[in-house]
Write an enzyme that holds these catalytic residues in place. Structure first.
Site, PDB file in Angstrom:
ATOM      1  N   GLY A   1      66.277  89.488 -46.349  1.00 28.58           N
ATOM      2  CA  GLY A   1      65.800  88.747 -47.515  1.00 28.58           C
ATOM      3  C   GLY A   1      65.901  87.238 -47.388  1.00 28.58           C
ATOM      4  O   GLY A   1      65.977  86.530 -48.395  1.00 28.58           O
ATOM      5  N   SER A   2      65.865  86.722 -46.150  1.00 30.57           N
ATOM      6  CA  SER A   2      65.946  85.259 -46.027  1.00 30.57           C
ATOM      7  C   SER A   2      64.700  84.601 -46.618  1.00 30.57           C
ATOM      8  O   SER A   2      64.786  83.543 -47.251  1.00 30.57           O
ATOM      9  CB  SER A   2      66.173  84.828 -44.576  1.00 30.57           C
ATOM     10  OG  SER A   2      65.040  85.063 -43.783  1.00 30.57           O
ATOM     11  N   ASN A   3      63.540  85.223 -46.442  1.00 30.18           N
ATOM     12  CA  ASN A   3      62.328  84.688 -47.086  1.00 30.18           C
ATOM     13  C   ASN A   3      62.456  84.770 -48.601  1.00 30.18           C
ATOM     14  O   ASN A   3      62.098  83.826 -49.318  1.00 30.18           O
ATOM     15  CB  ASN A   3      61.087  85.473 -46.642  1.00 30.18           C
ATOM     16  CG  ASN A   3      60.534  84.972 -45.324  1.00 30.18           C
ATOM     17  OD1 ASN A   3      59.969  83.890 -45.260  1.00 30.18           O
ATOM     18  ND2 ASN A   3      60.730  85.749 -44.264  1.00 30.18           N
TER      19      ASN A   3
ATOM     20  N   LEU B   1      54.194 101.010 -46.537  1.00 30.14           N
ATOM     21  CA  LEU B   1      52.773 100.857 -46.880  1.00 30.14           C
ATOM     22  C   LEU B   1      52.634 100.957 -48.402  1.00 30.14           C
ATOM     23  O   LEU B   1      53.251 101.813 -49.037  1.00 30.14           O
ATOM     24  CB  LEU B   1      51.982 101.975 -46.195  1.00 30.14           C
ATOM     25  CG  LEU B   1      50.472 101.832 -46.190  1.00 30.14           C
ATOM     26  CD1 LEU B   1      50.056 100.607 -45.359  1.00 30.14           C
ATOM     27  CD2 LEU B   1      49.823 103.086 -45.598  1.00 30.14           C
ATOM     28  N   ILE B   2      51.818 100.073 -48.977  1.00 30.79           N
ATOM     29  CA  ILE B   2      51.673 100.057 -50.440  1.00 30.79           C
ATOM     30  C   ILE B   2      50.678 101.140 -50.870  1.00 30.79           C
ATOM     31  O   ILE B   2      49.556 101.186 -50.383  1.00 30.79           O
ATOM     32  CB  ILE B   2      51.154  98.667 -50.904  1.00 30.79           C
ATOM     33  CG1 ILE B   2      52.089  97.549 -50.436  1.00 30.79           C
ATOM     34  CG2 ILE B   2      50.987  98.628 -52.418  1.00 30.79           C
ATOM     35  CD1 ILE B   2      53.498  97.608 -50.979  1.00 30.79           C
TER      36      ILE B   2
ATOM     37  N   HIS C   1      53.076  88.162 -42.443  1.00 32.59           N
ATOM     38  CA  HIS C   1      53.208  88.856 -41.155  1.00 32.59           C
ATOM     39  C   HIS C   1      53.606  87.832 -40.100  1.00 32.59           C
ATOM     40  O   HIS C   1      53.027  86.744 -40.041  1.00 32.59           O
ATOM     41  CB  HIS C   1      51.871  89.516 -40.787  1.00 32.59           C
ATOM     42  CG  HIS C   1      51.984  90.358 -39.551  1.00 32.59           C
ATOM     43  ND1 HIS C   1      52.588  91.599 -39.567  1.00 32.59           N
ATOM     44  CD2 HIS C   1      51.627  90.123 -38.269  1.00 32.59           C
ATOM     45  CE1 HIS C   1      52.582  92.087 -38.336  1.00 32.59           C
ATOM     46  NE2 HIS C   1      52.004  91.215 -37.534  1.00 32.59           N
TER      47      HIS C   1
ATOM     48  N   ASP D   1      48.518  95.180 -42.772  1.00 33.27           N
ATOM     49  CA  ASP D   1      48.137  93.865 -42.206  1.00 33.27           C
ATOM     50  C   ASP D   1      46.631  93.603 -42.151  1.00 33.27           C
ATOM     51  O   ASP D   1      46.172  92.833 -41.312  1.00 33.27           O
ATOM     52  CB  ASP D   1      48.710  93.708 -40.771  1.00 33.27           C
ATOM     53  CG  ASP D   1      50.205  93.952 -40.725  1.00 33.27           C
ATOM     54  OD1 ASP D   1      50.876  93.549 -41.691  1.00 33.27           O
ATOM     55  OD2 ASP D   1      50.686  94.529 -39.744  1.00 33.27           O
TER      56      ASP D   1
ATOM     57  N   GLU E   1      57.869  80.687 -41.561  1.00 29.01           N
ATOM     58  CA  GLU E   1      57.806  81.506 -42.783  1.00 29.01           C
ATOM     59  C   GLU E   1      58.540  80.806 -43.917  1.00 29.01           C
ATOM     60  O   GLU E   1      58.020  80.677 -45.034  1.00 29.01           O
ATOM     61  CB  GLU E   1      58.424  82.881 -42.535  1.00 29.01           C
ATOM     62  CG  GLU E   1      57.647  83.720 -41.543  1.00 29.01           C
ATOM     63  CD  GLU E   1      58.207  85.128 -41.401  1.00 29.01           C
ATOM     64  OE1 GLU E   1      58.673  85.699 -42.396  1.00 29.01           O
ATOM     65  OE2 GLU E   1      58.165  85.664 -40.282  1.00 29.01           O
TER      66      GLU E   1
END
Ligand code: GRF
Length: 191
Positions: free
Chosen positions: A12-14, A87-88, A104, A145, A174
């Site tokens: 969770g760094s982003n 996958l959503i 990505h 993606d 990112e």
């Protein structure tokens, strides 16, 4: 106030960079963090910002409408995926048309698709002796993606960069760009 839900599966760094950046903007908030991984570092990071987290399992994600309902009840305007590994489902994609983005860690359309995540991406980039890599922020559709690209940024690579070095360069990009691009997209939503 625009309400954003953030999905993540890992460290969770982003997510942390995004939460810190959005916290400075009075017109939007990270309302909710959702994860499929009860051990995910993102849970602790969200707690620091006082953001509630929801942990869900694969079965409820793919076989029920529980998550869709939560997002509806919470009046979520926009969804951001930051290191989310699943996958959503189609119904969730349809619930947020052009209102759901993913990041990505490569320059799509290269090095994307099923199985291309984390270190696999950077190892493939290294194996191909690419001179550059980077990040892609894209809308989410039902394939891994493949949604329309919103933003890309590049970094150059040298022969000395191994997969770990490439990963570091890419993660830096990112952190630098994802919060800013997200804020820009959300600020363009109609009221
Ligand atoms: C990032 O490289 C992201 O692009 C990828 O997974 C990594 C997540 O890192 N999909 P973090 O959980 O945000 O630290």
């Amino acid at each position: 106030m625009k309400r954003i839900a953030l999905f993540a599966s890992g460290s969770g760094s982003n997510a942390e960079k995004i939460c810190a950046h959005i916290a400075k903007n009075p017109e939007m908030e990270i309302t909710l963090v959702l994860t499929n991984n009860p051990e995910a570092g993102v849970i602790k990071r969200a707690r620091k910002f006082g953001i509630p987290t929801i942990v869900f399992d694969k079965k409820s994600f793919y076989e029920t409408q529980k998550i869709q309902q939560i997002l509806k009840n919470e009046a979520i305007d926009f969804v951001v995926l930051a290191g989310f590994m699943m996958l959503i489902p189609e119904s969730l994609v349809k619930q947020f048309p052009k209102r759901m983005v993913n990041i990505h860690p490569a320059l799509l359309p290269k090095y994307g698709g099923k199985g291309m995540y984390g270190h696999f991406v950077h190892e493939a980039v290294k194996a191909a002796a690419e001179k550059e890599s980077g990040i892609t922020i894209h809308y989410v559709n039902e394939q891994y993606d493949e949604g329309d690209i919103v933003f890309q940024a590049k970094c150059s690579l040298s022969e000395k960069d191994d997969a770990i070095g490439i990963a570091q360069k890419v993660l830096e990009l990112e952190h630098q760009h994802y919060p800013v691009v997200l804020q820009e997209l959300v600020s363009q939503l109609p009221d």
